[in-house]
Design an enzyme around this catalytic site. Structure first.
Site, PDB file in Angstrom:
ATOM      1  N   HIS A  74      -0.582  -5.640   2.848  1.00 41.09           N
ATOM      2  CA  HIS A  74      -1.754  -6.490   3.041  1.00 41.09           C
ATOM      3  C   HIS A  74      -1.440  -7.910   2.578  1.00 41.09           C
ATOM      4  CE1 HIS A  74      -4.988  -3.251   3.510  1.00 41.09           C
ATOM      5  NE2 HIS A  74      -5.204  -4.134   4.464  1.00 41.09           N
TER       6      HIS A  74
ATOM      7  N   CYS B 191      -6.093  -0.458   8.837  1.00 41.07           N
ATOM      8  CA  CYS B 191      -4.923  -0.621   7.981  1.00 41.07           C
ATOM      9  C   CYS B 191      -4.499   0.736   7.420  1.00 41.07           C
ATOM     10  CB  CYS B 191      -5.226  -1.600   6.853  1.00 41.07           C
ATOM     11  SG  CYS B 191      -5.655  -3.247   7.462  1.00 41.07           S
TER      12      CYS B 191
ATOM     13  N   GLU C 143       0.828  -1.193   0.000  1.00 39.18           N
ATOM     14  CA  GLU C 143       0.000   0.000   0.000  1.00 39.18           C
ATOM     15  C   GLU C 143       0.875   1.261   0.000  1.00 39.18           C
ATOM     16  OE1 GLU C 143      -2.980  -0.481  -0.535  1.00 39.18           O
ATOM     17  OE2 GLU C 143      -3.495  -2.457   0.288  1.00 39.18           O
TER      18      GLU C 143
END
Length: 194
Positions: A155, A131, A79
């Site tokens: 992730h 997250c 990410e």
């Protein structure tokens, strides 16, 4: 030797385990790579996670790698962007930047994973729950405290055991393979921050 804070989350909702914690534990069983690892398991609670993250960052790290599970994902997702956004649409921190984008070479990490036979890709949206909050807050706190710490969120797919225990047919990845991906991520990113 670069200092790396490696975090994962505890179980939540219907999940009796968390793939992120299982991969972290697997990694620490054999890791002998180029970094000094400090590991944490964070609660699935925004206020407590934020408090503990702030305290941890004050210990001084070159790199922070947050891990979380992504039910339904078939690949490792790196990410790149943390948004100043809660799941209810309000900002995590009022009057703070709308987003932070990592300067880390995530494309190179994704390429290295794929070359090793591990599915991985760069993602530009970590959701709007913990997250995303972990990624945004670690970037925001680091900048606010004048630190050179760089952060990323990774992730991970569910483990096969998690999928076997669930009623839905999700994609999965073994903790061993996820741990190998994390080790490769650490190796590639610590080249940048060392």
């Amino acid at each position: 030797m670069p200092r790396v804070l490696l975090t994962a989350f505890e179980p939540y909702d219907r999940w009796k385990d968390n793939a992120s914690w299982q991969a972290l534990v697997e990694l620490t069983n054999w890791y002998d790579g180029p970094a000094q690892l400090v590991t944490r398991r964070y609660p699935v609670d925004l206020s407590e996670m934020s408090h503990r993250l702030r305290e941890d960052l004050h210990q001084g790290f070159d790199l922070v790698i947050h891990l979380g599970q992504a039910p339904g994902s078939a690949v490792i997702r790196l990410e790149s962007v943390g948004l100043n956004l809660r799941s209810d649409g309000t900002p995590l921190i009022p009057n703070a930047p709308e987003a932070y984008r990592t300067a880390l070479p995530l494309d190179a990490v994704a390429d290295a994973l794929k070359a090793a036979g591990i599915p991985g890709r760069v993602s530009h949206h970590a959701g709007t729950f913990l997250c995303n909050a972990a990624l945004y807050l670690s970037q925001h706190y680091g900048q606010s405290f004048g630190m050179s710490t760089q952060s990323v969120f990774v992730h991970l797919p569910l483990t096969p055991a998690q999928v076997a225990a669930d009623s839905q047919d999700f994609a999965s990845m073994s903790s061993q393979l996820s741990a190998a991906a994390i080790a490769m991520t650490i190796a590639r990113l610590t080249e940048r921050v060392a």
